[in-house]
Design a protein around this motif. Structure first.
Motif, PDB file in Angstrom:
ATOM      1  N   ILE B  55       0.831  -1.217   0.000  1.00 28.27           N
ATOM      2  CA  ILE B  55       0.000   0.000   0.000  1.00 28.27           C
ATOM      3  C   ILE B  55       0.859   1.258   0.000  1.00 28.27           C
ATOM      4  N   LEU B  56       1.938   1.243   0.792  1.00 27.61           N
ATOM      5  CA  LEU B  56       2.758   2.457   0.926  1.00 27.61           C
ATOM      6  C   LEU B  56       3.908   2.504  -0.077  1.00 27.61           C
ATOM      7  N   ASN B  58       7.143   2.543  -2.123  1.00 30.32           N
ATOM      8  CA  ASN B  58       8.058   3.525  -2.715  1.00 30.32           C
ATOM      9  C   ASN B  58       9.473   2.972  -2.605  1.00 30.32           C
ATOM     10  N   VAL B  60      12.381   3.908  -1.448  1.00 35.84           N
ATOM     11  CA  VAL B  60      13.177   3.985  -0.213  1.00 35.84           C
ATOM     12  C   VAL B  60      12.663   2.984   0.817  1.00 35.84           C
ATOM     13  N   LEU B  61      11.342   2.966   0.992  1.00 39.30           N
ATOM     14  CA  LEU B  61      10.742   2.028   1.953  1.00 39.30           C
ATOM     15  C   LEU B  61      11.065   0.596   1.544  1.00 39.30           C
TER      16      LEU B  61
END
Lengths: 373, 373
Positions: B55-56, B58, B60-61
């Motif tokens: 869901i989040l 990106n 970097v994550l």
């Protein structure tokens, strides 16, 4: 008198005196933590000034603004003076219920952290996400909150770059609590802060007050008004940026009046800058539905939390310009000039009432609306 | 074969494949959150890989390391290439009890966040502090925790620069929960991460395993051993710095094995780098008292949380040098070489047992020790 701009030295001297005076008067009287310690008003200040700040004391924390400002040049020696300043902020969200008209705990967290950065004049670049989940939390609700976080972050062009998840047993949490911390790059190039407002300055608000607190309260208590009250949760970075481009250094302070509302925020400014603030009661925009709910519940809209509004303190001669700039922007359409800064009585906020009288406008006392953010 | 260093492209290609494979296999099966979703083992990975990360999403994550690394040049254009990289991390602490032999939730939070920064090769510069207090919390306990936070931060030369305090009603928390986020300046100049370990590399641990989890568990359950087990909570930045000065780029990965212990951390590395890791069972340092407690409780010390130990994966030819460097330092006196990286079976960790056999060492499954950090 009010027009004479004090020198930076005089200002700093006054701030130090005012801060010392305030701290002498702040002691934590209770032996146990009560709900009002979390309400953002007087008891919160006693907890922070009487316990937390003295123990953790350091110059950055002492500045009391929404976000800490860290000049990178203090930490990195690269042989040039071109290093930016970072802004750094954190907030935990324990709002109950997790979903309310106009938003949920997820967008509240993203907007709240972005707003803290924006209020310190910074462009947000990255967020962290710490989840404390209660055993038994429905995954569907968690998914909804995460999707809301992702959508808001995407809209703002920032990423959740690091995270952490903990689970606590049933009865040791309440669905989910969220912590977000944020990093920003400071864009303003002039001094700005709640300790830098000046006699003569005008106080502007970007729109109606009390929407968020009342929306959460009504949902939690199962009360309904004729027209539904919606939370005003929204990011204010674009509105701040719009102002910065046009009037920059005339802006002396920015602050989003969250817990404790406009009354508490203005009191903090008055004490920090050692000045008085007069608020024109009939100029403060309050929606009819919010005013009605406040009357029924015996609450003052000026002490209710907002999550998408900001107070702007601006030099008198630029106030009208600031007002029309804000009104040009969709998030500032209902902006108003609601007050002015005076010399005396120092450290006080007072209301010029509709009937022509004046009364002291104190910080929030107690906790009439627990867990609104 | 194992000695041949793969090209960066090959490595990245393998990582992508391994990550894709892992994600395909990770789905969140449950409809509600259980305690094991917070234990740091298999269920935590399912929650993160099956719900939160997609869901989040990106870049970097997605890197999965202890802290996010943000090259400032991506966010600031100053016309020079001299901008540092920032490291950013967050952790919430819900440990029960709040005080335990060797530490409390406050120093756990400071050390834990500092260690996440150190593991990504960064020098910590600032911390945030988010408090979630339960109504009824004794102020004396809060004071003790804050003093502990202040003392540890001071010792490390860093400041708590921003904070937030919320209060939740009785029965909606458990004394206090803490979130700390931290910013650091990346000091290493070579690629390093759990996705970059290589066949042939050696695996070192800085000292005995299982101390923290067992110390908390024994205190919570009111159990006593002949000799008290102390938590190993401590900052590792100085030990990392000591290593960096001397062997730098030979270090391929650093990680503090917290929740889920050494077993879980090594499994994450094996999957991320698409390699196998062999652990020499008899080389793993475990204190007698910890081993005894584990036998009584039916636990494997390799799955127990540590809060002041680190795993170092280093090029084979520098392993002995790394070991003696670590042993020179007070925090690495009991360091050992406990394993090695192999090509096959990819994504697996296995134990070479004392009796000469081998067995698979899986990630932590379930939650035998809830709320240890």
């Amino acid at each position: 008198m009010g027009q004479v701009r004090r020198t930076q030295e005089e200002v700093l001297d006054n701030i130090t005196k005012a801060q010392q005076a305030r701290r002498r008067h702040m002691t934590l009287k209770q032996d146990i933590i009560t709900m009002s310690h979390g309400a953002g008003g007087k008891s919160s200040h006693e907890l922070i000034e009487g316990l937390i700040r003295p123990i953790l004391a350091n110059p950055v924390l002492d500045s009391l603004d929404d976000a800490a400002v860290l000049p990178l040049s203090r930490f990195v020696s690269l042989g040039n003076g071109n290093l930016p300043e970072l802004a750094f902020t954190t907030d935990s969200y324990t709002v109950s219920p997790v979903k309310f008209p106009g938003g949920n705990i997820g967008d509240l967290a993203v907007n709240g952290t972005v707003n803290d950065l924006a209020m310190s004049g910074a462009r947000p670049i990255a967020l962290s996400l710490g989840l404390i989940l209660e055993e038994g939390l429905p995954v569907a609700l968690l998914r909804e909150v995460l999707e809301s976080i992702a959508a808001h972050a995407k809209e703002l062009g920032i990423s959740i770059v690091t995270g952490d998840t903990k689970v606590v047993p049933r009865g040791k949490g309440d669905g989910l609590y969220i912590n977000t911390a944020g990093i920003g790059i400071v864009e303003r190039t002039w001094p700005m802060g709640q300790h830098l407002i000046q006699p003569g300055d005008k106080v502007l608000i970007s729109g109606s007050v009390g929407d968020h607190g009342i929306a959460v309260m009504l949902r939690r208590e199962g009360l309904e008004m004729e027209s539904e009250v919606q939370s005003d949760t929204q990011s204010l970075y674009d509105l701040v940026h719009h102002l910065f481009v046009h009037i920059s250094s005339a802006i002396h302070a920015l602050k989003d009046p969250t817990r404790g509302g406009v009354a508490t925020t203005l009191n903090e400014m008055a004490v920090s800058s050692d000045v008085a603030i007069k608020v024109y009661e009939d100029a403060v925009p309050v929606k009819e539905s919010v005013r009605g709910a406040c009357e029924i519940l015996g609450l003052d809209p000026l002490t209710i939390a907002n999550e998408g509004k900001m107070l702007v303190v601006v030099a008198k001669e630029r106030a009208e310009e600031a007002l029309s700039l804000m009104r040009q922007h969709p998030k500032g359409q209902d902006a108003r000039i609601i007050g002015e800064v005076q010399e005396e009585p120092r450290g006080m906020v007072f209301l010029q009432t509709v009937l022509g009288g004046t009364r002291v406008l104190d910080m929030l006392v107690g906790d009439p609306l627990p867990r609104i953010c």
